[in-house]
Design an enzyme around this catalytic site. Structure first.
Site, short mmCIF file in Angstrom:
data_model
loop_
_atom_site.label_atom_id
_atom_site.label_comp_id
_atom_site.label_asym_id
_atom_site.label_seq_id
_atom_site.Cartn_x
_atom_site.Cartn_y
_atom_site.Cartn_z
N CYS A 1 0.81 -1.21 0.00
CA CYS A 1 0.00 0.00 0.00
C CYS A 1 0.85 1.27 0.00
CB CYS A 1 -0.95 0.00 1.19
SG CYS A 1 -0.11 -0.04 2.80
N ASP B 1 -7.76 6.04 -2.18
CA ASP B 1 -6.96 4.88 -1.81
C ASP B 1 -6.62 4.09 -3.06
OD1 ASP B 1 -5.68 2.77 -0.67
OD2 ASP B 1 -7.25 2.28 0.77
N HIS C 1 -1.85 0.66 7.23
CA HIS C 1 -2.21 0.99 5.85
C HIS C 1 -1.78 2.41 5.54
CE1 HIS C 1 -4.28 0.25 2.12
NE2 HIS C 1 -5.13 1.26 2.28
#
Length: 650
Positions: free
Chosen positions: A404, A464, A448
């Protein structure tokens, strides 16, 4: 005569001291614990060979050696670790110096202090039960010391009885006695234990290291409905400045009071968040927090900061709304969030040009960039190939596989090249639902990174890019157990009904639920929680609190006094109870029953008066005599006697 403690007493005491000190093997330096272990084994050997115990000079030299070891390891005698080491070393040395009963008492009391220091390191319910158990054994040592004929089992029973009798008083004092908070200067004694977690610096791949950690970060219990998985973003540090490899959080000094406060719309979620001990004083609220308890502040980056010691567990009442508008952007913020390290490469500029439309609308560029990630064979992995040089460009055009943080940093970089203010946000996403306790557990494996872009009229908006590559990461969350076991990406299956959960998983969730309530209602019962609880009972001042304390202690003391001082009624022999029922029936038939009559005398007189009952009277008397006075009675005789007495009619 010299004091010679009994072998039973010494073994009892040394065993309990060994159990009390054992958990400190993980808390104090191995050298200090080894020194204590040597003293304990030496004293244990001296139980059978007293002549091998050290003399005063040797004990003095050992004391100097212990002080030297303590200073070499801790460089101080103050603070949690140094103080615990001091007590453990002193306890070991004192074991070699037992000349009277007073020394035994000093050792036992010192051992109680060492037992209490365990809670400076761990406050779990298992540790509490363990310390309660070993303190019970230590209390039995004192009982053995003061017994005329010491025996192990009776001493343990007496110890258990004393502890059970003291628990009601301890509960009243725990609930009602005013709480004393640790002074703020105690924070200077920092916990030296390393804790994993997010930091002020982010590198692509740094969060991947956390993805294999099951360490608990915080737990959340919502008052009503849980937000859907796609909204479970727990906001942490914001990273704006970069050198092309590392991203750092900008200073927030001077921007604590943002002129444009967020405007909130839609559903707000109320919840209780319990933070575990950590390195930073960050509180990971659900994005975006609207209301928060005292002791918290929201900085200019919309991150919650606590004024409590981050090394302590803390609980907060919060409210958050996923729909918000942060308003305008200052010149300083725009400059910070458009910063790029040097001139972008030709390939980067060409990619940005391809994704932009003629009007250079930010929303369209962002949509095209997300679509680019979906269509250009990008992959989500925990173990991408190293990218030491030009990591963003290497990731975008060569490797195309990452975690991520790779996607978030590359996404933000491209937005900045396109003159769109953007920044990286770190935190946690998702969490595992505990079906038993009804709360979310967020672990380091849920760490994250995502992106924020500033858009005109909307303020800072979350994007995202990971959701474009691996939407299951957002919608289903991380399967922590499988991910740690395999070392590869594993996402949780669709949430199962509680009936379909395996017994092992339900057992673990049950235990985690017990631990959550233990931490919330026992460990976190601080001044604020106590005040709220007492106010719910109508206790608003110290006068009422004093009355409650006196009445509660007097009531419990009265019950205990009645229980301890009442006559000890021994349990009657069931055979004797049945025989007395038989005698009562004879009295109704007009047969005199004198207090001095033996069973045979009474049977002869009763049979003479009532020949028709002679056989029944004889059988009842014979079985009673066998049960009461003879060793050859059978277990079935009592039931036979009960049947005969019940069927006896006059």
């Amino acid at each position: 005569m010299p004091f010679l403690p009994s072998t039973r007493l010494m073994l009892f005491m040394l065993g309990s001291i060994g159990l009390i000190t054992l958990p400190h093997a993980w808390h104090i330096p191995p050298v200090l614990f080894g020194f204590f272990t040597l003293m304990l084994l030496w004293r244990l050997f001296g139980v059978w060979r007293p002549s091998y115990l050290p003399n005063r000079l040797t004990v003095f030299l050992l004391m100097l050696a212990g002080i030297g070891l303590l200073y070499s390891q801790q460089h101080s005698v103050f603070g949690r670790d140094a103080g615990t080491g001091l007590f453990v070393v002193a306890l070991g040395l004192k074991l070699l110096e037992i000349h009277g009963k007073r020394d035994v008492y000093v050792i036992v009391y010192l051992a109680f202090i060492v037992a209490v220091t365990q809670f400076l390191y761990e406050e779990s319910i298992l540790m509490a039960l363990y310390i309660l158990l070993v303190c019970g054994v230590l209390l039995a040592t004192l009982i053995t010391q003061n017994s005329q004929a010491p025996q192990t089992l009776p001493a343990l029973k007496t110890s258990a009885a004393l502890i059970l009798q003291s628990l009601p008083l301890a509960l009243v004092l725990f609930v009602l006695f005013p709480r004393l908070e640790a002074p703020h200067w105690s924070w200077l004694d920092d916990d030296t234990q390393a804790r994993s977690g997010l930091s002020n610096t982010l590198e692509p791949g740094s969060i991947a290291e956390l993805s294999l950690s099951p360490e608990l970060v915080f737990r959340v219990k919502f008052d009503g409905e849980l937000p859907p998985p796609a909204q479970r973003y727990w906001r942490g540090p914001v990273y704006a400045s970069t050198d092309g490899v590392r991203w750092r959080a900008p200073p927030v000094l001077g921007r604590e009071n943002n002129p444009d406060q967020p405007a909130f719309t839609g559903t707000a979620y109320d919840y209780t968040l319990m933070m575990e001990p950590q390195k930073q004083n960050w509180v990971f609220a659900l994005e975006m927090p609207t209301q928060f308890a005292g002791g918290l502040r929201r900085n200019g980056l919309y991150q919650l900061i606590s004024n409590k010691n981050p090394g302590d567990r803390a609980e907060y009442r919060l409210s958050s709304s996923p729909a918000y508008n942060t308003g305008g952007i200052s010149k300083t913020e725009r400059r910070e969030n458009l910063q790029v390290p040097g001139k972008p490469s030709v390939r980067i500029v060409e990619l940005v040009r391809q994704l932009q439309d003629k009007q250079a609308r930010p929303e369209l560029f962002i949509g095209n960039l997300l679509q680019h990630f979906r269509q250009e064979n990008f992959h989500y992995t925990l173990s991408p190939d190293p990218m030491p040089d030009q990591p963003i460009e290497t990731f975008l055009f060569e490797r195309r596989a990452g975690f991520c943080s790779h996607y978030a940093t590359a996404f933000v970089y491209l937005l900045r090249v396109a003159e769109i203010p953007a920044r990286v946000v770190g935190g946690y996403q998702g969490g595992q639902i505990n079906e038993v306790g009804g709360f979310l557990e967020i672990r380091q494996a849920d760490a994250h990174a995502w992106a924020e872009a500033w858009l005109e009229g909307r303020g800072w908006v979350r994007f995202d890019p990971t959701a474009a590559i691996a939407p299951e990461r957002i919608e289903r969350g991380v399967n922590v157990d499988l991910q740690i076991a395999s070392g590869a990406v594993n996402f949780s299956p669709v949430q199962l009904d509680a009936k379909t959960l395996s017994w092992l998983q339900r057992g673990r969730q049950l235990w985690q639920s017990v631990d959550y309530n233990w931490q919330r209602w026992i460990i976190n019962y601080d001044t604020v929680n106590q005040k709220a609880f007492l106010q719910s009972l109508g206790i608003n001042d110290f006068v009422k609190l004093g009355y409650w304390l006196l009445i509660s202690i007097a009531g419990i003391g009265g019950i205990l006094a009645w229980r301890l001082l009442r006559p000890n009624r021994r349990r009657q022999d069931p055979a004797l109870v049945l025989y007395r029922q038989f005698c009562a029936k004879l009295s109704k038939a007009g047969i005199e029953v004198d207090a001095g009559d033996g069973p045979k005398t009474l049977a002869e007189r009763a049979a003479h008066r009532r020949p028709d009952l002679a056989e029944s009277i004889g059988r009842i008397t014979a079985i009673f005599i066998r049960l009461r006075y003879q060793a050859d009675s059978k277990t079935s005789d009592l039931q036979v006697l009960k049947t005969l007495v019940a069927s006896f009619r006059v």
